[in-house]
Motif scaffolding. Structure first.
Motif, PDB file in Angstrom:
ATOM      1  N   LYS A  93      32.684  64.784  50.478  1.00  0.00           N
ATOM      2  CA  LYS A  93      33.028  66.049  49.825  1.00  0.00           C
ATOM      3  C   LYS A  93      33.281  65.874  48.328  1.00  0.00           C
ATOM      4  N   ASN A  94      33.957  64.788  47.975  1.00  0.00           N
ATOM      5  CA  ASN A  94      34.211  64.528  46.558  1.00  0.00           C
ATOM      6  C   ASN A  94      34.455  63.038  46.356  1.00  0.00           C
ATOM      7  N   ALA A  95      34.402  62.607  45.103  1.00  0.00           N
ATOM      8  CA  ALA A  95      34.499  61.183  44.781  1.00  0.00           C
ATOM      9  C   ALA A  95      35.863  60.606  45.155  1.00  0.00           C
ATOM     10  N   GLU A  96      36.911  61.356  44.914  1.00  0.00           N
ATOM     11  CA  GLU A  96      38.252  60.839  45.220  1.00  0.00           C
ATOM     12  C   GLU A  96      38.400  60.549  46.703  1.00  0.00           C
ATOM     13  N   GLU A  97      37.845  61.432  47.550  1.00  0.00           N
ATOM     14  CA  GLU A  97      37.921  61.233  48.993  1.00  0.00           C
ATOM     15  C   GLU A  97      37.291  59.903  49.398  1.00  0.00           C
ATOM     16  N   LEU A  98      36.128  59.593  48.820  1.00  0.00           N
ATOM     17  CA  LEU A  98      35.444  58.351  49.163  1.00  0.00           C
ATOM     18  C   LEU A  98      36.217  57.134  48.666  1.00  0.00           C
ATOM     19  N   LEU A  99      36.711  57.200  47.443  1.00  0.00           N
ATOM     20  CA  LEU A  99      37.426  56.051  46.878  1.00  0.00           C
ATOM     21  C   LEU A  99      38.707  55.740  47.652  1.00  0.00           C
ATOM     22  N   ARG A 100      39.299  56.747  48.274  1.00  0.00           N
ATOM     23  CA  ARG A 100      40.547  56.531  48.997  1.00  0.00           C
ATOM     24  C   ARG A 100      40.333  56.046  50.432  1.00  0.00           C
ATOM     25  N   ARG A 101      39.087  55.958  50.871  1.00  0.00           N
ATOM     26  CA  ARG A 101      38.810  55.452  52.211  1.00  0.00           C
ATOM     27  C   ARG A 101      39.302  54.004  52.336  1.00  0.00           C
ATOM     28  N   LYS A 102      39.790  53.644  53.531  1.00  0.00           N
ATOM     29  CA  LYS A 102      40.336  52.301  53.747  1.00  0.00           C
ATOM     30  C   LYS A 102      39.289  51.215  53.525  1.00  0.00           C
ATOM     31  N   LYS A 103      38.040  51.504  53.907  1.00  0.00           N
ATOM     32  CA  LYS A 103      36.991  50.495  53.752  1.00  0.00           C
ATOM     33  C   LYS A 103      36.659  50.223  52.289  1.00  0.00           C
ATOM     34  N   VAL A 104      36.960  51.190  51.420  1.00  0.00           N
ATOM     35  CA  VAL A 104      36.758  50.974  49.982  1.00  0.00           C
ATOM     36  C   VAL A 104      38.046  50.348  49.454  1.00  0.00           C
ATOM     37  N   GLN A 105      38.094  49.060  49.531  1.00  0.00           N
ATOM     38  CA  GLN A 105      39.337  48.342  49.252  1.00  0.00           C
ATOM     39  C   GLN A 105      39.652  48.282  47.755  1.00  0.00           C
ATOM     40  N   ARG A 106      40.918  48.043  47.503  1.00  0.00           N
ATOM     41  CA  ARG A 106      41.420  47.997  46.131  1.00  0.00           C
ATOM     42  C   ARG A 106      40.643  47.005  45.277  1.00  0.00           C
ATOM     43  N   ASP A 107      40.374  45.822  45.813  1.00  0.00           N
ATOM     44  CA  ASP A 107      39.705  44.783  45.028  1.00  0.00           C
ATOM     45  C   ASP A 107      38.302  45.199  44.601  1.00  0.00           C
ATOM     46  N   LEU A 108      37.605  45.972  45.442  1.00  0.00           N
ATOM     47  CA  LEU A 108      36.251  46.418  45.108  1.00  0.00           C
ATOM     48  C   LEU A 108      36.277  47.356  43.906  1.00  0.00           C
ATOM     49  N   ILE A 109      37.275  48.253  43.884  1.00  0.00           N
ATOM     50  CA  ILE A 109      37.396  49.188  42.759  1.00  0.00           C
ATOM     51  C   ILE A 109      37.797  48.436  41.491  1.00  0.00           C
ATOM     52  N   PHE A 110      38.700  47.464  41.643  1.00  0.00           N
ATOM     53  CA  PHE A 110      39.138  46.669  40.492  1.00  0.00           C
ATOM     54  C   PHE A 110      37.949  45.943  39.860  1.00  0.00           C
ATOM     55  N   LYS A 111      37.108  45.310  40.707  1.00  0.00           N
ATOM     56  CA  LYS A 111      35.947  44.579  40.202  1.00  0.00           C
ATOM     57  C   LYS A 111      34.930  45.532  39.571  1.00  0.00           C
ATOM     58  N   TYR A 112      34.785  46.719  40.154  1.00  0.00           N
ATOM     59  CA  TYR A 112      33.852  47.704  39.584  1.00  0.00           C
ATOM     60  C   TYR A 112      34.292  48.101  38.179  1.00  0.00           C
ATOM     61  N   LEU A 113      35.579  48.391  38.025  1.00  0.00           N
ATOM     62  CA  LEU A 113      36.088  48.784  36.703  1.00  0.00           C
ATOM     63  C   LEU A 113      35.912  47.654  35.694  1.00  0.00           C
ATOM     64  N   ALA A 114      36.150  46.424  36.140  1.00  0.00           N
ATOM     65  CA  ALA A 114      35.994  45.281  35.239  1.00  0.00           C
ATOM     66  C   ALA A 114      34.551  45.171  34.745  1.00  0.00           C
ATOM     67  N   LYS A 115      33.585  45.389  35.640  1.00  0.00           N
ATOM     68  CA  LYS A 115      32.180  45.330  35.247  1.00  0.00           C
ATOM     69  C   LYS A 115      31.809  46.454  34.287  1.00  0.00           C
ATOM     70  N   GLU A 116      32.546  47.563  34.389  1.00  0.00           N
ATOM     71  CA  GLU A 116      32.305  48.702  33.499  1.00  0.00           C
ATOM     72  C   GLU A 116      33.055  48.555  32.176  1.00  0.00           C
ATOM     73  N   GLY A 117      33.767  47.454  32.011  1.00  0.00           N
ATOM     74  CA  GLY A 117      34.495  47.211  30.763  1.00  0.00           C
ATOM     75  C   GLY A 117      35.858  47.863  30.711  1.00  0.00           C
ATOM     76  N   VAL A 118      36.364  48.303  31.863  1.00  0.00           N
ATOM     77  CA  VAL A 118      37.681  48.927  31.921  1.00  0.00           C
ATOM     78  C   VAL A 118      38.687  47.883  32.404  1.00  0.00           C
ATOM     79  N   VAL A 119      39.590  47.488  31.537  1.00  0.00           N
ATOM     80  CA  VAL A 119      40.566  46.447  31.859  1.00  0.00           C
ATOM     81  C   VAL A 119      41.810  47.087  32.454  1.00  0.00           C
ATOM     82  N   MET A 120      42.161  46.668  33.663  1.00  0.00           N
ATOM     83  CA  MET A 120      43.367  47.152  34.335  1.00  0.00           C
ATOM     84  C   MET A 120      44.266  45.967  34.655  1.00  0.00           C
ATOM     85  N   PRO A 121      45.587  46.177  34.691  1.00  0.00           N
ATOM     86  CA  PRO A 121      46.495  45.095  35.072  1.00  0.00           C
ATOM     87  C   PRO A 121      46.159  44.580  36.474  1.00  0.00           C
TER      88      PRO A 121
END
Length: 300
Positions: A53-81
């Motif tokens: 239905k929307n992007a937030e819904e997919l990102l919050r799914r359990k199978k989309v783990q925190r580490d996957l999002i962290f690595k995606y942001l890093a590849k996009e040049g977004v530095v997060m703690p």
């Protein structure tokens, strides 16, 4: 059926490709409620994207783990703690996609303006010509641009504010603001400076985020014989992760022949309803309450 924009779909596709086959198959069953049977990874990803239905819904799914999002942001040049929680990564990812979509739209609008500036009057698009102008597409593009611009003024998002100011309005623009949160209050503002400052205050000072519903039941566009384009949109209002209520916003747009024929805002009618005024109504994807006759009156 999917509520993903082109930018969100591309980002979600990249993240999904980093999941294992087993996780993708499991996620497909969850998203499609086991209604869609798939045989391979490609089919699973397509089904997940189509039924999300929307992007937030997919990102919050359990199978989309925190580490996957962290690595995606890093590849996009977004530095997060490194100790960022998942909800913080989700919000930053949505902001990234929103900014990318805004930059893409701004580039398209700049290209269109440059092309219009070199056109002869006989080549200019006709608002009433069915083949050369789609009001609904203009409404979607305008709302994507406007709300991205307005939300960027919110300091809690941690992103540079975009170029907000009176230049986006006609000098005699009028804002009518009706708020229903406990009591009902009506305020009116006249002039590009005052209207711009009051709208900016919603995000810059009140730290609100306005999320428009750009599906057919949340967006409607009408065109008057005199060149006024009416864009009506409904959406939700957030502060941080809390949904505070819904809004309905009607814009009147007119082209400015002295500024490369660009669209400028002639009037804004904004109606805000807080959660207490909704009586527990579902607000995930609010629909417009205005009927066609009421909107037609504003086109006169």
């Amino acid at each position: 059926m999917s509520g993903l924009s082109k930018t969100e779909r591309a980002g979600c596709l990249t993240i999904l490709r980093s999941l294992s086959k087993a996780d993708l198959m499991s996620l497909n069953d969850t998203v499609t409620n086991k209604m869609i049977m798939v045989e391979d990874v490609t089919e699973a990803i397509e089904a997940i994207l189509s039924f999300t239905k929307n992007a937030e819904e997919l990102l919050r799914r359990k199978k989309v783990q925190r580490d996957l999002i962290f690595k995606y942001l890093a590849k996009e040049g977004v530095v997060m703690p490194p100790n960022s929680e998942k909800h913080q990564l989700v919000r930053r990812t949505l902001e990234l996609w929103s900014r990318k979509a805004g930059e893409s739209l701004q580039g398209q609008m700049d290209e269109t303006r440059q092309r219009q500036a070199t056109e002869t009057p006989s080549d200019s698009p006709d608002l009433k010509a069915e083949g050369g102008f789609d009001p609904q597409v203009l409404g979607q593009q305008f709302c994507q641009w406007f709300f991205q611009l307005l939300n960027s003024q919110n300091p809690s998002l941690g992103q540079p504010p975009q170029d907000w100011g009176p230049q986006h309005f006609w000098p005699d623009v009028k804002l009518r603001l009706l708020s229903k949160a406990g009591s009902e209050q009506m305020d009116e503002f006249l002039g590009a400076e005052l209207v711009g400052l009051r709208l900016q205050a919603l995000t810059k000072e009140e730290h609100l985020i306005l999320s428009p519903n750009l599906e057919n039941h949340g967006l409607r566009t009408l065109v008057s014989p005199h060149g006024l384009v009416l864009v009506a949109v409904a959406g939700t209002i957030h502060r941080d992760l809390a949904c505070l209520g819904i809004f309905e916003k009607i814009f009147g747009l007119i082209r400015s022949p002295l500024e490369n024929n660009s669209w400028k805002i002639k009037f804004v009618n904004l109606k805000i309803r807080g959660q207490d005024a909704l009586g527990g109504t579902e607000v995930a994807a609010p629909a417009l309450s205005y009927n066609s006759s009421e909107l037609q009156l504003l086109c006169r």
